[in-house]
Design a protein around this motif. Sequence first.
Motif, short mmCIF file in Angstrom:
data_model
loop_
_atom_site.label_atom_id
_atom_site.label_comp_id
_atom_site.label_asym_id
_atom_site.label_seq_id
_atom_site.Cartn_x
_atom_site.Cartn_y
_atom_site.Cartn_z
N LEU A 1 -9.40 -10.45 -41.84
CA LEU A 1 -8.70 -10.45 -43.12
C LEU A 1 -9.14 -11.63 -43.99
O LEU A 1 -9.34 -11.49 -45.20
N LEU A 2 -9.28 -12.79 -43.36
CA LEU A 2 -9.71 -13.98 -44.10
C LEU A 2 -11.12 -13.79 -44.65
O LEU A 2 -11.41 -14.14 -45.81
N MET A 3 -12.00 -13.22 -43.85
CA MET A 3 -13.38 -12.98 -44.32
C MET A 3 -13.39 -11.99 -45.48
O MET A 3 -14.17 -12.12 -46.42
N ALA A 4 -12.50 -10.99 -45.42
CA ALA A 4 -12.41 -10.03 -46.53
C ALA A 4 -11.93 -10.71 -47.79
O ALA A 4 -12.42 -10.44 -48.90
N GLN A 5 -10.98 -11.65 -47.66
CA GLN A 5 -10.47 -12.39 -48.81
C GLN A 5 -11.56 -13.27 -49.43
O GLN A 5 -11.58 -13.48 -50.65
N MET A 6 -12.46 -13.78 -48.60
CA MET A 6 -13.47 -14.73 -49.07
C MET A 6 -14.81 -14.06 -49.35
O MET A 6 -15.83 -14.74 -49.51
N SER A 7 -14.84 -12.72 -49.41
CA SER A 7 -16.12 -12.01 -49.52
C SER A 7 -16.69 -12.02 -50.93
O SER A 7 -17.87 -11.74 -51.12
N ASP A 8 -15.89 -12.33 -51.93
CA ASP A 8 -16.36 -12.30 -53.32
C ASP A 8 -16.93 -13.66 -53.70
O ASP A 8 -16.24 -14.51 -54.26
N VAL A 9 -18.21 -13.89 -53.38
CA VAL A 9 -18.86 -15.16 -53.69
C VAL A 9 -20.19 -14.89 -54.37
O VAL A 9 -20.94 -14.00 -53.98
N ASP A 10 -20.46 -15.64 -55.43
CA ASP A 10 -21.71 -15.53 -56.18
C ASP A 10 -22.58 -16.73 -55.83
O ASP A 10 -22.22 -17.88 -56.12
N LEU A 11 -23.73 -16.48 -55.18
CA LEU A 11 -24.58 -17.58 -54.77
C LEU A 11 -25.06 -18.42 -55.95
O LEU A 11 -25.35 -19.60 -55.80
N ALA A 12 -25.12 -17.81 -57.14
CA ALA A 12 -25.56 -18.55 -58.33
C ALA A 12 -24.56 -19.63 -58.72
O ALA A 12 -24.89 -20.55 -59.47
N ASP A 13 -23.32 -19.51 -58.23
CA ASP A 13 -22.31 -20.52 -58.54
C ASP A 13 -22.39 -21.73 -57.61
O ASP A 13 -21.67 -22.72 -57.82
N LEU A 14 -23.21 -21.65 -56.58
CA LEU A 14 -23.33 -22.74 -55.62
C LEU A 14 -24.54 -23.60 -55.96
O LEU A 14 -25.62 -23.08 -56.25
N HIS A 15 -24.36 -24.91 -55.93
CA HIS A 15 -25.42 -25.83 -56.34
C HIS A 15 -25.56 -26.96 -55.33
O HIS A 15 -24.62 -27.29 -54.60
N ASP A 16 -26.75 -27.55 -55.30
CA ASP A 16 -27.04 -28.67 -54.42
C ASP A 16 -26.45 -29.95 -55.03
O ASP A 16 -26.82 -30.35 -56.13
N ASP A 17 -25.53 -30.58 -54.31
CA ASP A 17 -24.87 -31.79 -54.81
C ASP A 17 -25.54 -33.07 -54.32
O ASP A 17 -25.02 -34.17 -54.53
N SER A 18 -26.70 -32.93 -53.64
CA SER A 18 -27.33 -34.11 -53.05
C SER A 18 -27.72 -35.14 -54.11
O SER A 18 -27.55 -36.35 -53.91
N ALA A 19 -28.28 -34.67 -55.25
CA ALA A 19 -28.73 -35.61 -56.28
C ALA A 19 -27.56 -36.40 -56.85
O ALA A 19 -27.65 -37.62 -57.04
N ALA A 20 -26.44 -35.73 -57.13
CA ALA A 20 -25.26 -36.42 -57.66
C ALA A 20 -24.71 -37.40 -56.65
O ALA A 20 -24.30 -38.52 -57.00
N ALA A 21 -24.68 -37.01 -55.38
CA ALA A 21 -24.18 -37.90 -54.33
C ALA A 21 -25.08 -39.13 -54.20
O ALA A 21 -24.61 -40.25 -53.99
N LEU A 22 -26.41 -38.92 -54.33
CA LEU A 22 -27.33 -40.04 -54.24
C LEU A 22 -27.15 -40.99 -55.41
O LEU A 22 -27.21 -42.22 -55.25
N GLU A 23 -26.90 -40.45 -56.60
CA GLU A 23 -26.65 -41.31 -57.76
C GLU A 23 -25.39 -42.14 -57.54
O GLU A 23 -25.35 -43.33 -57.91
N GLN A 24 -24.36 -41.54 -56.96
CA GLN A 24 -23.13 -42.29 -56.66
C GLN A 24 -23.42 -43.41 -55.67
O GLN A 24 -22.92 -44.53 -55.80
#
Length: 261
Positions: free
Chosen positions: A196-219
Amino acid sequence: MDVPTQAVWTGWITFGLVSLPVQLFPATRRHGVELDEVHAADGSPVQHRRVCQAEHREVDLREITKAYRTPDGHMVVLEEADLQALPLPSKHVIDVRGFVPVDGLDPIQFSRAYYAAPHGQAGQRPYALLVAALTWIERAAVAKVTLRTRERLAAVWPHRDILVVQTLLWPEEVREPGDLASTTSVTGQELELASLLMAQMSDVDLADLHDDSAAALEQLVAAKESGGRLPRPTEPEPAVDLPAALEESLRRAAGQGRTPG
């Protein structure tokens, strides 16, 4: 938009007596922040020098070539022309050996992807035919191809009406997992709640996910320069009551407006 413009391989795809001229273009690119190597004591850049062990001197890159070490330790020097003369049929031909279901390919074997484009007018019709046929039978072609003097196993399948050549690791390059699997079982209730949890979380758009490594490195760099402190990410704790953790996860997912896909 980053579109590949320079072909890295030119040759033919053959299946049966059908041949089509193609060019391969890299389908992916490196992404991320490159860090320089420096001396830890003073931050001075570090250089890597190529030194000949026999002459004890630095050699220019143009003086360097490859060599094959024989079982008795003898080095056989190979020039670029020698490597280009490797007697491999797959140097210029992606020879299709058969067809397998796309979902029958093991993702662990996936290496690097290339777009294959028809090369010249003669390749247009057979290229379109191969795209349509693979789409129709929902299968991938299995072939061999040589890239940069190394022969690779490859899968060929259509993606957005374009043939993708996905190089694969040879079976002997994949390790067996051994006894890494869990030794415990799950209950029917836990399985139902997880589904049930997997069904609830199935609506994900990969284009909305981004690499945060650069921002973390700047911090990190800003904190190092200012003498400040970075917040430490919280680490998850193992769920003592697995059904309760699943039920709470379901409630939170529902509260975020996620619905089964």
